[in-house]
Structure formats: C-alpha cells, structure tokens
Scaffold this motif. Sequence first.
Motif, PDB file in Angstrom:
ATOM      1  N   ARG A 257      71.803  23.663  20.956  1.00 24.67           N
ATOM      2  CA  ARG A 257      71.224  22.533  21.684  1.00 24.67           C
ATOM      3  C   ARG A 257      69.796  22.820  22.128  1.00 24.67           C
ATOM      4  NH1 ARG A 257      73.071  18.690  26.646  1.00 24.67           N
ATOM      5  NH2 ARG A 257      71.184  19.282  27.723  1.00 24.67           N
ATOM      6  N   ARG A 258      69.577  24.052  22.597  1.00 21.71           N
ATOM      7  CA  ARG A 258      68.218  24.414  23.030  1.00 21.71           C
ATOM      8  C   ARG A 258      67.234  24.363  21.865  1.00 21.71           C
ATOM      9  NH1 ARG A 258      68.420  27.350  28.139  1.00 21.71           N
ATOM     10  NH2 ARG A 258      69.650  25.879  29.341  1.00 21.71           N
ATOM     11  N   VAL A 259      67.721  24.776  20.685  1.00 20.79           N
ATOM     12  CA  VAL A 259      66.866  24.731  19.502  1.00 20.79           C
ATOM     13  C   VAL A 259      66.521  23.273  19.183  1.00 20.79           C
ATOM     14  CG1 VAL A 259      66.778  25.159  17.006  1.00 20.79           C
ATOM     15  CG2 VAL A 259      67.706  26.911  18.538  1.00 20.79           C
TER      16      VAL A 259
ATOM     17  N   GLY B 105      64.108  22.028  21.696  1.00 21.97           N
ATOM     18  CA  GLY B 105      62.811  22.678  21.495  1.00 21.97           C
ATOM     19  C   GLY B 105      62.023  22.035  20.363  1.00 21.97           C
ATOM     20  N   PHE B 106      62.750  21.580  19.325  1.00 18.81           N
ATOM     21  CA  PHE B 106      62.074  21.033  18.147  1.00 18.81           C
ATOM     22  C   PHE B 106      61.918  19.514  18.192  1.00 18.81           C
ATOM     23  CE2 PHE B 106      62.914  25.118  15.995  1.00 18.81           C
ATOM     24  CZ  PHE B 106      61.684  25.296  15.371  1.00 18.81           C
TER      25      PHE B 106
ATOM     26  N   ARG C  45      60.610  17.975  21.225  1.00 19.74           N
ATOM     27  CA  ARG C  45      59.911  17.605  22.452  1.00 19.74           C
ATOM     28  C   ARG C  45      58.673  16.732  22.233  1.00 19.74           C
ATOM     29  NH1 ARG C  45      57.768  21.901  26.104  1.00 19.74           N
ATOM     30  NH2 ARG C  45      59.843  22.808  26.222  1.00 19.74           N
TER      31      ARG C  45
ATOM     32  N   TYR D  63      54.415  16.653  17.104  1.00 22.21           N
ATOM     33  CA  TYR D  63      54.068  17.815  16.288  1.00 22.21           C
ATOM     34  C   TYR D  63      55.310  18.673  16.036  1.00 22.21           C
ATOM     35  CZ  TYR D  63      52.354  22.458  15.125  1.00 22.21           C
ATOM     36  OH  TYR D  63      52.176  23.672  14.533  1.00 22.21           O
ATOM     37  N   ARG D  64      56.105  18.855  17.100  1.00 21.86           N
ATOM     38  CA  ARG D  64      57.298  19.692  16.962  1.00 21.86           C
ATOM     39  C   ARG D  64      58.338  19.045  16.063  1.00 21.86           C
ATOM     40  NH1 ARG D  64      58.775  23.038  22.355  1.00 21.86           N
ATOM     41  NH2 ARG D  64      56.849  24.255  22.434  1.00 21.86           N
TER      42      ARG D  64
ATOM     43  N   LEU E 216      57.267  19.842  12.684  1.00 25.90           N
ATOM     44  CA  LEU E 216      57.652  21.235  12.427  1.00 25.90           C
ATOM     45  C   LEU E 216      59.131  21.342  12.066  1.00 25.90           C
ATOM     46  CD1 LEU E 216      56.298  23.783  15.039  1.00 25.90           C
ATOM     47  CD2 LEU E 216      56.044  23.795  12.554  1.00 25.90           C
TER      48      LEU E 216
ATOM     49  N   LEU F 194      59.881  20.643   8.531  1.00 27.97           N
ATOM     50  CA  LEU F 194      59.536  21.783   7.664  1.00 27.97           C
ATOM     51  C   LEU F 194      60.561  22.907   7.809  1.00 27.97           C
ATOM     52  CD1 LEU F 194      55.670  22.103   8.201  1.00 27.97           C
ATOM     53  CD2 LEU F 194      56.901  20.921   6.372  1.00 27.97           C
ATOM     54  N   ALA F 195      60.982  23.146   9.055  1.00 31.45           N
ATOM     55  CA  ALA F 195      61.840  24.305   9.321  1.00 31.45           C
ATOM     56  C   ALA F 195      63.311  23.997   9.070  1.00 31.45           C
ATOM     57  CB  ALA F 195      61.639  24.776  10.761  1.00 31.45           C
TER      58      ALA F 195
ATOM     59  N   LEU G 284      66.626  26.474   9.557  1.00 31.10           N
ATOM     60  CA  LEU G 284      67.529  26.295  10.702  1.00 31.10           C
ATOM     61  C   LEU G 284      68.935  25.951  10.217  1.00 31.10           C
ATOM     62  CD1 LEU G 284      65.125  24.307  13.050  1.00 31.10           C
ATOM     63  CD2 LEU G 284      65.744  26.725  13.213  1.00 31.10           C
TER      64      LEU G 284
END
Lengths: 333, 333
Positions: free
Chosen positions: A242-244, A247-248, A250, A253-254, A257, A260-261, A265
């Motif tokens: 959940r934190r991940v 984090g992605f 927010r 830009y994130r 990201l 891409l990631a 993940l």
Amino acid sequence: MGGDFGPHVILPACLSALERYPYLKILLIGEIDQLESLLSKQRFVESIMSRLVLVPSGDSVSMDEKPSSAIRHRQNSSMGLAVKAVAEKQADACVSGGNTGALMAFGRLTLKMLPGIERPAIIASVPTMNGHCYMLDLGANVDSSAAHLLQFAIMASVMVEAVDNKPQPTIGLLNVGEEMVKGNEQVRLANDLVRQQEGLNYIGYVEGNDVFAGKADIVVCDGFVGNVTLKSSEGLARLISRRVRLGFTRNLYRRFLAILARPVLKEIQVQLDPSRRNGATLLGLQGIVIKSHGSADQRCFGYALDRAIAEVLQNVPGRISERLSGYLSSRSD
Amino acid sequence: MGGDFGPHVILPACLSALERYPYLKILLIGEIDQLESLLSKQRFVESIMSRLVLVPSGDSVSMDEKPSSAIRHRQNSSMGLAVKAVAEKQADACVSGGNTGALMAFGRLTLKMLPGIERPAIIASVPTMNGHCYMLDLGANVDSSAAHLLQFAIMASVMVEAVDNKPQPTIGLLNVGEEMVKGNEQVRLANDLVRQQEGLNYIGYVEGNDVFAGKADIVVCDGFVGNVTLKSSEGLARLISRRVRLGFTRNLYRRFLAILARPVLKEIQVQLDPSRRNGATLLGLQGIVIKSHGSADQRCFGYALDRAIAEVLQNVPGRISERLSGYLSSRSD
C-alpha cells in the motif's frame, strides 16, 4: 462449497487443472444444482468432461461453524464427503477452501492420524532470500508439547524431501533472541528431542528474522506462534504494498514513473505474492488433505490443486508412515 | 559501552542530543580513556560540554553474557552504573544499547518493580496503515500468565496515553484465527480479565494481520510471540527491500529507472525503517529504562534518546504507578 467464492472459483480452477493434467480425475462435491448451472455456463473442452464427476452434497459447513458442530451435523457437507472419499480410496487427495478447524476435525475423525503422530499440523511455504522455506504448525494446535514439535519436524522433513526433492532438508526450531530468556520450556525440551533424533538435519534454534532469511528449509514452531507469524507477515506485506502504491500516485510525475516502473514492481509483487504458494498441507493424517486460502481466486486455487497432485505423486503420507515406523522400531530396540 | 559500536555511535549521538535539547544533561558512563580519546576527536559546541559528564565504569557486560552472571559480576559496568544512577536519582532515565536480558535484570534488581506489577515488559512501536501502534511484550518474558497480560495492558495504556497524547488508546489481545482452535488458555483467561478491567479501551482479540493494519493502538501478547513477530517482520521487510533492489538493478534500463524512482523508494523505506522507531521501553520498573537496538547508528541511537526524554517529560512510571494504585484500591473495595 468452501471459501469466499465457493464453486464460482473452484469449478473453473478444476476445469483448468483437468486440462493441465491429462491423467487427473476430479470428484467435484457440492450443491448439485448450483454446480450444474455453473458448469453449463463454462467453456471447456468436451474431452475433459469424462474426468469430472459432480457429486451432490448436503448442507455446507459455514466459515464460522465450530469444528465439533461440523462433525456432528455436517457429515454430508461437501467437506465431509470429500474427506470421506479419501478415506474410502475413491480419491487420492482432498482439496478444500472451507473452515480450517472443521477440515482438520473431519480429517482426524474420518482419515485418522498416522501411527505415532498425536496431532496434525498445518504446513505451508513462505518466501525467503534464496527461494522458500516451509513453516509448521500454522494453527492446527496451540500449546504443542515438545514431543509434538518433534513429530512436526519428522513429518516436515519427509514431506519437503519428497515434494521439493531436497535430500536432508535443514530444520530449525523457532525461538526468541539470543540475549533474551532462552525460550519457553516446550521449546527447550523439543531442542533436546529433535537433536537426539537420528536422520534429521537439525541446525538448532532460529529466530524470527531467520525465517525470511532462509536460514532453515523447515521452521518448526507451536501453532499459535506460527499462525501469528504467518498472518502478521501477510499484514506487513500488504502495508508495504500500500505504501508503494501511495508513494507512486502522489503527483503526476510519480504516476508517470509508476507506469515505467510497473513491470519491475509487478515482478516483485508476484515473487512475494502469498497466493502463489496457496495450498497448506494438513500433515499427520492417513491421507492427503490440502487447505486452500478462503480468499483464493481461480489461479490461486489452482496452486492448491497442484500441491495436492504433487503430494499424491510423491505418496507423502505413505513415506511419512514408513519413516515413522523406522523410528518407532529403532526406539524400541 | 553496549551495542555493536559502543561509544563510537553513542558519544556522537549524545553530543547531537545535547544540541537539540538545551535543558538536557547526560551522564556518559563507560571506559574513561576510550571516552576521552573519542571526545577529543569530536567537533562540538563548547557550550554543551558543561552538560556532558563522563563517568568511569568497570568491565562491560558482553552481548552474550547471562543476566545472572551480569548482576553478579558486572555491577560496575556502564550498564550497571547507568541503572544505579536512575535508582539514586542522579539520572531521570537510562538508555542502553547493551544486552537486553542483563539490562532487564539490573532494572528489576536495582530499580525494583512498580507495586502491583510482577514482570517487566518490553514495548516498542511498529508501523501500521494509519501510523503506528505499540506491541508488548517483545521478549522480556515467555510463558506469561493471564494476570501478567492484564498488567501489560494497563501499563501500555497509560504509556501510550501519556507519550502519544492519545486518550483511551484501543487495546487488542493477539490471538490466532477465528476458524482455528480459539487461542491458548492464558489468552482466553486474559481476554476475560482485560474485558472486566475498568478504564481500559479493550476491543477484543486481534490477529497477526491486524497488527500492521492498525486495528488496535496497543497489541498485547506473550514475549515469545511478540519477539518472533517483531523479528520476523524485520526479516520480511529486509527480504522485500532486497527484492526491490535486485528488481531495479537487473539491466541498464532498470538502473536508469531506479535513479528516477529513488526519491519515492527512499521515502517508502524511511516510512518503514524500524530504526526510526528505535528505543524500546522496559515497562514496569520504578524508573525509565530504554533499550536501543544493538545495531543502531548515531541517528538511530538518537531516537532512543528522544524516547527517554519524552517519557521523562511525561513521567510515565509515576503515571502508571498512580493508575495502578487506583486499580488496586478499587479492587480491595
């Protein structure tokens, strides 16, 4: 009929397993109208139908029913009949997503324990730095004696040797930190018993952090400790995931990201996904009984079926029984 | 002198704390030559030197020394003298990175238990979905009785109310799954005791997964279970963090991605980093004793100092003692 989704998940998982294993036959036990209606909506290859038998059952065991009530009133439930099919050699293994306590109770009553084993234990695999290890007991017992812990170690050793094709798997006994009061009495006594038992590759005490570090192939503990450890690690994995996610997401830009990631993940998530290791074995019974997680989806229930098939092919209860009779005769010498 | 790095970490952490807290005084107890030599190499503001007193000690307690040996032979160790300083009111709190069992033994012997408390308990915070919760006991005891678990609940309730400024924190009793055998005897008995105790915000049983979900502000359990749960969760966090590192270094493109994603990954790691919550409290003593993780670095040891200061400012042992005397008198009514 068990688990959160009953036959909606189990039926398609069975059809898929029948396609994967050409030698597999399945007795699908449950409320017959529901099974037939669901089956009529499924796509399947006609040729597998000859290997699927629908068997009608009575009232189901509910998820919160007491085991004592289940064995008294639900002998004709899908669960009761599935275990009975194993006892009567109509089936080589039983797989259920239902009430664990009731499944255990049916197993003990109908299949009986292996000679020399006083209590069944639940064993499942957890991920480690170098692959996976097995942990038991995960909640079949609380207040296990030292003798029970020894029996768990013997059974797990035979199982892992057979199913993972790993000769002489290492065994650790779960204990608290070096610097603390050195364990409770059962664990100290079990340490002596397991050490003295010939034929086991015992490496001594392991601590909580050693479980996921992969220090032992098999971690033996009381069912209370094992259940809490397994469930808390599932909780932590959910927290991290959940934190991940937070984090992605927010900002814009994130989020970019994250796209891409995503493959990275996703890959990590798959490696750690507990549903990939679905299928806990009820060890110690005179027959193979596999418990699938109640929340399993089709893919995940399939893993429980895979595990049952692997144990049948390796004749796990037979091998445990053989090893035990060796121990028992060497002891009486 | 305790922990993996002794004064190499503790001395700079103290200097930094003295800068952060203008009212703080520190008695730094240890091998005096080593302390003086290290101090001469440190940069510090001259003005804080008047608030740092170096105190010479005898032989240190080793990390694997038995508590019984420590209290017999190491009364003049830095640990022994630090606890004594609290008992003799020369210090308001003791912080140590040394042998936990020995620290506990010195605490019980020198500071004594609070009236009405039979056993000390180790309490620390763990991350949850909505912040953090506290868990105890983390390994001070194994085989805790129901009465001990009740005492843990009372002490933790007062502590969390005081230090986190959270009135009536919720308390859960750690147990195994609904569908399993419903807990061991101590836990079932403790459930009755905690429920009957007035003034506690008891929410009933919680399971392993509920800990990190943040279902309760305080999770009460036996020290064996608590220690294994805490350490296994640290092990799992390390496993996940390693898998993430491996996932982001497998090829050149992924390494590039890792650079972009670093701020996000770093932020998640910081949120979950157990060292940020360093500083476990030894609850139940007539004085404040904080255990820092043995592997703590300077920043991390600083968190243990922060915790000690917070507990001094909130007079945690005094408040627990007050609440206990209320309970004891209401019981004898």
